[in-house]
Design an enzyme around this catalytic site. Structure first.
Site, PDB file in Angstrom:
ATOM      1  N   ASP A  32       0.861  -1.186   0.000  1.00  0.00           N
ATOM      2  CA  ASP A  32       0.000   0.000   0.000  1.00  0.00           C
ATOM      3  C   ASP A  32       0.891   1.227   0.000  1.00  0.00           C
ATOM      4  OD1 ASP A  32      -3.225   0.415   0.898  1.00  0.00           O
ATOM      5  OD2 ASP A  32      -1.929   2.162   1.139  1.00  0.00           O
ATOM      6  N   ASP A  78       3.871   2.338  -4.532  1.00  0.00           N
ATOM      7  CA  ASP A  78       3.158   3.298  -5.372  1.00  0.00           C
ATOM      8  C   ASP A  78       2.798   2.577  -6.664  1.00  0.00           C
ATOM      9  OD1 ASP A  78       2.227   5.313  -6.996  1.00  0.00           O
ATOM     10  OD2 ASP A  78       4.026   6.565  -6.859  1.00  0.00           O
ATOM     11  N   VAL A  79       1.528   2.215  -6.806  1.00  0.00           N
ATOM     12  CA  VAL A  79       1.134   1.402  -7.961  1.00  0.00           C
ATOM     13  C   VAL A  79       1.220   2.168  -9.276  1.00  0.00           C
ATOM     14  CG1 VAL A  79      -0.328  -0.163  -6.628  1.00  0.00           C
ATOM     15  CG2 VAL A  79      -1.342   1.893  -7.681  1.00  0.00           C
ATOM     16  N   TYR A  98     -13.633   6.891 -13.768  1.00  0.00           N
ATOM     17  CA  TYR A  98     -13.726   5.701 -12.933  1.00  0.00           C
ATOM     18  C   TYR A  98     -14.402   4.557 -13.697  1.00  0.00           C
ATOM     19  CZ  TYR A  98     -14.666   2.781  -8.844  1.00  0.00           C
ATOM     20  OH  TYR A  98     -14.723   1.739  -7.942  1.00  0.00           O
ATOM     21  N   LYS A 150     -12.560   0.975 -14.629  1.00  0.00           N
ATOM     22  CA  LYS A 150     -13.036  -0.298 -14.090  1.00  0.00           C
ATOM     23  C   LYS A 150     -13.582  -1.218 -15.184  1.00  0.00           C
ATOM     24  CE  LYS A 150     -11.941   0.147  -9.776  1.00  0.00           C
ATOM     25  NZ  LYS A 150     -10.939  -0.760  -9.165  1.00  0.00           N
ATOM     26  N   THR A 170     -16.563   1.784   2.900  1.00  0.00           N
ATOM     27  CA  THR A 170     -15.116   1.911   3.032  1.00  0.00           C
ATOM     28  C   THR A 170     -14.734   3.389   3.053  1.00  0.00           C
ATOM     29  OG1 THR A 170     -14.700   1.969   0.647  1.00  0.00           O
ATOM     30  CG2 THR A 170     -14.783  -0.212   1.699  1.00  0.00           C
TER      31      THR A 170
END
Length: 251
Positions: A37, A63-64, A154, A158, A189
């Site tokens: 993460d 860091d993705v 977004y 996705k 979340t």
């Protein structure tokens, strides 16, 4: 259940939300966990908790959006545990804005965090998954199945994750690697709690984002589905989009 004894699982977004719930579920079912993460402080706290429970867990700040960092993280996981059985791509972000206000930089960041990172990590992990006969579970979204207002970047990101998952499932089915996607709707979340309604938004359109139930899913419920898909119980399941949205996309 101890469905993951002897298995190694790499989980991104592990410091909170669905990622945290997933690494906790897999760890308690016997998996050795490599947790990643960008939030180093929170990640360390959650890893320490699971370690105290007896879970064999190691972590890395990741860091993705950094390709080299992603590839190095996979190699670190394999160096640590000797193999990789399960990759869970859960790290992600959301951008809720009027379409006209979305900048190219914002679009690129959403696509990089949500989609490119999944591609890079899948590619880096695949040789090891082929060796282990492992599998991948990617987090897509109900927004990858249905257009949602004020979520153009977004939804696009996705939707791409979902079809990337299906493409890989087809390509690698004959080589022993399964690839599936989970498509959650509204989940309680920190990510969803941080959403803000754009200025001038048509509130009536937000009905497309609402579950038919009177409540949101819990992260642990999504983690349970990830655990099923990642387990040998789902050995005949690949290329699926498991929708968990309280009926959001049913209408």
């Amino acid at each position: 259940m101890q469905r993951f004894n002897g298995k190694v699982a790499f989980v991104t977004g592990a410091a909170s939300g669905i990622g945290l719930a997933t690494m906790t579920r897999l760890g308690r079912e016997g998996a050795k966990i490599f947790a990643a993460d960008i939030n180093a402080g929170q990640l360390a706290k959650e890893v320490a908790k699971l370690s105290e429970e007896g879970v064999d867990i190691h972590s890395r700040t990741l860091d993705v959006t950094d390709e080299a960092d992603c590839r190095a993280a996979v190699e670190q996981c394999v160096a640590q545990f000797g193999k990789l059985d399960v990759l869970c791509n859960i790290a992600g972000m959301v951008l809720t804005k009027n379409f006209a206000d979305v900048s190219v930089a914002e679009w690129d960041r959403v696509m990089t965090v949500n989609t490119r990172s999944v591609f890079v990590l899948c590619q880096a992990a695949m040789p090891h998954l082929l060796e282990a006969g492992g599998n991948i579970v990617n987090i897509s979204s109900a927004a990858g199945l249905q257009g949602l207002p004020y979520n153009s970047a977004y939804c696009a990101s996705k939707g791409a994750v979902l079809l990337l998952s299906k493409s890989l499932a087809v390509e690698f089915a004959g080589r022993g690697v399964r690839v599936n996607a989970v498509c959650p709707g509204a989940v309680d979340t920190p990510l969803i709690k941080g959403l803000q309604i754009p200025e001038g938004a048509d509130i009536a359109l937000y009905g497309r984002m609402s579950p038919l139930t009177s409540y949101f899913a819990q992260a642990e419920e999504i983690a349970g589905s990830v655990a099923y898909l990642a387990s040998d119980e789902a050995r005949f399941v690949t290329g699926s989009a498991l929708v968990i949205d309280g009926g959001q996309t049913a209408i």
